[in-house]
Design a protein around this motif. Structure first.
Motif, PDB file in Angstrom:
ATOM      1  N   ARG A  58      -9.004  11.568 -10.558  1.00 24.98           N
ATOM      2  CA  ARG A  58      -9.101  10.104 -10.492  1.00 24.98           C
ATOM      3  C   ARG A  58      -8.198   9.493  -9.422  1.00 24.98           C
ATOM      4  NH1 ARG A  58     -12.068   7.826 -14.485  1.00 24.98           N
ATOM      5  NH2 ARG A  58     -11.065   5.801 -14.301  1.00 24.98           N
ATOM      6  N   SER A  59      -7.622  10.330  -8.551  1.00 23.38           N
ATOM      7  CA  SER A  59      -6.952   9.796  -7.375  1.00 23.38           C
ATOM      8  C   SER A  59      -8.013   9.413  -6.344  1.00 23.38           C
ATOM      9  CB  SER A  59      -5.981  10.822  -6.788  1.00 23.38           C
ATOM     10  OG  SER A  59      -6.676  11.970  -6.330  1.00 23.38           O
ATOM     11  N   LEU A  60      -7.604   8.701  -5.318  1.00 25.42           N
ATOM     12  CA  LEU A  60      -8.541   8.224  -4.298  1.00 25.42           C
ATOM     13  C   LEU A  60      -8.028   8.612  -2.917  1.00 25.42           C
ATOM     14  CD1 LEU A  60     -10.992   6.472  -3.378  1.00 25.42           C
ATOM     15  CD2 LEU A  60      -9.421   4.504  -3.376  1.00 25.42           C
ATOM     16  N   THR A  61      -8.889   9.242  -2.124  1.00 24.59           N
ATOM     17  CA  THR A  61      -8.569   9.573  -0.733  1.00 24.59           C
ATOM     18  C   THR A  61      -9.381   8.680   0.191  1.00 24.59           C
ATOM     19  OG1 THR A  61      -8.105  11.886  -1.266  1.00 24.59           O
ATOM     20  CG2 THR A  61      -8.566  11.370   1.023  1.00 24.59           C
ATOM     21  N   VAL A  62      -8.702   8.013   1.094  1.00 28.69           N
ATOM     22  CA  VAL A  62      -9.401   7.189   2.088  1.00 28.69           C
ATOM     23  C   VAL A  62      -8.947   7.613   3.477  1.00 28.69           C
ATOM     24  CG1 VAL A  62      -9.613   5.219   0.529  1.00 28.69           C
ATOM     25  CG2 VAL A  62      -7.680   5.333   2.101  1.00 28.69           C
ATOM     26  N   SER A  63      -9.867   7.532   4.414  1.00 26.07           N
ATOM     27  CA  SER A  63      -9.548   7.804   5.814  1.00 26.07           C
ATOM     28  C   SER A  63      -9.820   6.551   6.629  1.00 26.07           C
ATOM     29  CB  SER A  63     -10.387   8.976   6.346  1.00 26.07           C
ATOM     30  OG  SER A  63     -10.061  10.170   5.659  1.00 26.07           O
ATOM     31  N   LEU A  64      -8.849   6.213   7.463  1.00 32.28           N
ATOM     32  CA  LEU A  64      -8.920   4.986   8.257  1.00 32.28           C
ATOM     33  C   LEU A  64      -8.778   5.295   9.734  1.00 32.28           C
ATOM     34  CD1 LEU A  64      -6.359   2.741   6.304  1.00 32.28           C
ATOM     35  CD2 LEU A  64      -8.804   2.967   5.851  1.00 32.28           C
ATOM     36  N   ILE A 122      -7.210  -1.208  -1.173  1.00 35.06           N
ATOM     37  CA  ILE A 122      -8.612  -0.874  -0.948  1.00 35.06           C
ATOM     38  C   ILE A 122      -9.471  -1.802  -1.796  1.00 35.06           C
ATOM     39  CG2 ILE A 122     -10.372   0.925  -1.021  1.00 35.06           C
ATOM     40  CD1 ILE A 122      -8.065   1.399   0.993  1.00 35.06           C
ATOM     41  N   ILE A 123     -10.376  -2.518  -1.137  1.00 35.86           N
ATOM     42  CA  ILE A 123     -11.257  -3.494  -1.798  1.00 35.86           C
ATOM     43  C   ILE A 123     -12.683  -2.968  -1.737  1.00 35.86           C
ATOM     44  CG2 ILE A 123     -11.966  -5.904  -1.884  1.00 35.86           C
ATOM     45  CD1 ILE A 123      -8.926  -5.464  -2.204  1.00 35.86           C
ATOM     46  N   ARG A 131     -10.216  -4.923  -6.246  1.00 31.33           N
ATOM     47  CA  ARG A 131      -9.158  -4.062  -5.706  1.00 31.33           C
ATOM     48  C   ARG A 131      -9.123  -2.774  -6.525  1.00 31.33           C
ATOM     49  NH1 ARG A 131      -3.332  -6.450  -5.782  1.00 31.33           N
ATOM     50  NH2 ARG A 131      -3.332  -5.628  -7.911  1.00 31.33           N
ATOM     51  N   VAL A 132      -9.465  -1.675  -5.877  1.00 31.20           N
ATOM     52  CA  VAL A 132      -9.532  -0.406  -6.596  1.00 31.20           C
ATOM     53  C   VAL A 132      -8.295   0.452  -6.385  1.00 31.20           C
ATOM     54  CG1 VAL A 132     -12.045  -0.379  -6.566  1.00 31.20           C
ATOM     55  CG2 VAL A 132     -10.786   0.730  -4.709  1.00 31.20           C
ATOM     56  N   ALA A 133      -7.462   0.097  -5.411  1.00 30.27           N
ATOM     57  CA  ALA A 133      -6.237   0.876  -5.202  1.00 30.27           C
ATOM     58  C   ALA A 133      -5.228   0.029  -4.439  1.00 30.27           C
ATOM     59  CB  ALA A 133      -6.536   2.162  -4.436  1.00 30.27           C
ATOM     60  N   LYS A 134      -3.965   0.270  -4.756  1.00 32.14           N
ATOM     61  CA  LYS A 134      -2.882  -0.435  -4.081  1.00 32.14           C
ATOM     62  C   LYS A 134      -1.668   0.473  -4.062  1.00 32.14           C
ATOM     63  CE  LYS A 134       0.079  -4.541  -4.288  1.00 32.14           C
ATOM     64  NZ  LYS A 134       0.418  -5.782  -5.040  1.00 32.14           N
ATOM     65  N   LEU A 163      -2.263   4.556  -9.363  1.00 30.64           N
ATOM     66  CA  LEU A 163      -2.389   3.386  -8.483  1.00 30.64           C
ATOM     67  C   LEU A 163      -3.849   3.012  -8.253  1.00 30.64           C
ATOM     68  CD1 LEU A 163       0.293   4.254  -5.757  1.00 30.64           C
ATOM     69  CD2 LEU A 163       0.573   2.877  -7.829  1.00 30.64           C
ATOM     70  N   VAL A 164      -4.748   3.655  -9.014  1.00 32.95           N
ATOM     71  CA  VAL A 164      -6.184   3.483  -8.794  1.00 32.95           C
ATOM     72  C   VAL A 164      -6.849   2.905 -10.040  1.00 32.95           C
ATOM     73  CG1 VAL A 164      -8.353   4.690  -8.301  1.00 32.95           C
ATOM     74  CG2 VAL A 164      -6.238   5.405  -7.146  1.00 32.95           C
TER      75      VAL A 164
END
Length: 298
Positions: A219-225, A244-245, A251-254, A281-282
């Motif tokens: 249930r963690s979140l990985t994002v690439s920017l 992350i919106i 807001r799904v993560a902060k 945080l998710v």
């Protein structure tokens, strides 16, 4: 204060910063001559110049050293500071030793102190200077507003006005070594293609564009920017707050990410980077990542 009030009888040319014209002008007609070029004074055709002021300009122009053929140059005279606004007014000659007339568009200029440290930078529209005749020099006042100045006071001796060649660089992909070692040549080319198709950045704009997001089994979140730097200076991040919106505005993560050593994004480059938000945080319930955006809270 009028333009002519900036140029005074006791002025002296202090420095000359020249570049090859090919840096600014594509397919420019060039001369095969090797003889140095003495530039002639050229005043803007729209100016109505008093005779006494013409003498001042001529006196200053006669101080200018010859240029090599096919060069463009900025010959600095002095700087005046506006005590009310904080703006700096830089007196200078724009010079060309090209054998044909030229007209430029947007050009970045930079002020450097005696140690070559940048103290001000700004994009200027050189169309305002008009058409510059062959082998000539034109006096001008370049205004650096307070927001474009990075120094608390006027520089001492040894400063110079120069063309900011970083502003002429094409925006490129800046891959960290850790990414290079993990991506194939085809994957790297794919990222380069994406970067080339992104909207052009404004001068000094820093932009965060998401290109991949995935929830993990824990249930963690990985994002690439894509971290995009539209300025002519490197940016160093010691920490970065990030939200992350999702497609519904939720807001799904902060979280806040710290970098040691700092994460550096070079001038006019885009650096891809991945961030992992731990599960605490998710808020994954009902999240829709079909569209999403990254926000850096102020």
């Amino acid at each position: 204060m009028g333009l002519f009030d900036f140029f005074k009888k006791n002025d002296k040319v202090k420095s000359d910063s020249a570049i090859d014209s090919s840096n600014l002008i594509e397919d420019a007609e060039t001369s095969t001559e090797t003889k140095l070029v003495k530039t002639k004074l050229s005043l803007h055709p729209n100016w109505i110049v008093p005779q006494e002021q013409k003498y001042v300009f001529s006196f200053l122009a006669n101080q200018l050293a010859p240029l090599r053929p096919n060069q463009l140059s900025l010959a600095a005279i002095d700087i005046d500071a506006d005590k009310n606004t904080g703006n700096w007014y830089v007196r200078a000659f724009f010079r060309s030793s090209l054998p044909q007339e030229i007209e430029l568009g947007e050009v970045g200029l930079i002020l450097l102190d005696k140690d070559n440290h940048p103290i001000a930078s700004k994009m200027f529209d050189f169309k305002e200077l008009g058409t510059i005749p062959p082998e000539s020099c034109r006096p001008w006042v370049f205004t650096f507003e307070k927001e474009h100045i990075q120094a608390d006071e006027l520089p001492g001796e040894g400063w110079k006005l120069a063309f900011n060649l970083n502003t002429l660089k094409k925006h490129t992909l800046d891959l960290d070594d850790s990414w290079k070692s993990q991506l194939s040549a085809e994957q790297q080319e794919y990222l380069e293609k994406i970067v080339s198709q992104l909207p052009e950045l404004k001068q000094n704009e820093v932009n965060f564009t998401g290109f991949q997001a995935k929830f993990r089994d824990d249930r963690s979140l990985t994002v690439s920017l894509f971290i995009r730097n539209g300025s002519d200076r490197a940016i160093n991040f010691e920490q970065l707050p990030l939200e992350i919106i999702d497609a519904n505005g939720k807001r799904v993560a902060k979280g806040t990410f710290k970098f040691e050593p700092p994460l550096t994004v070079q001038p006019r480059t885009t650096k891809p980077w991945s961030f992992i938000f731990p599960a605490e945080l998710v808020d994954a319930d009902g999240a829709d990542l079909s569209r999403w955006r990254a926000v850096v809270p102020q």
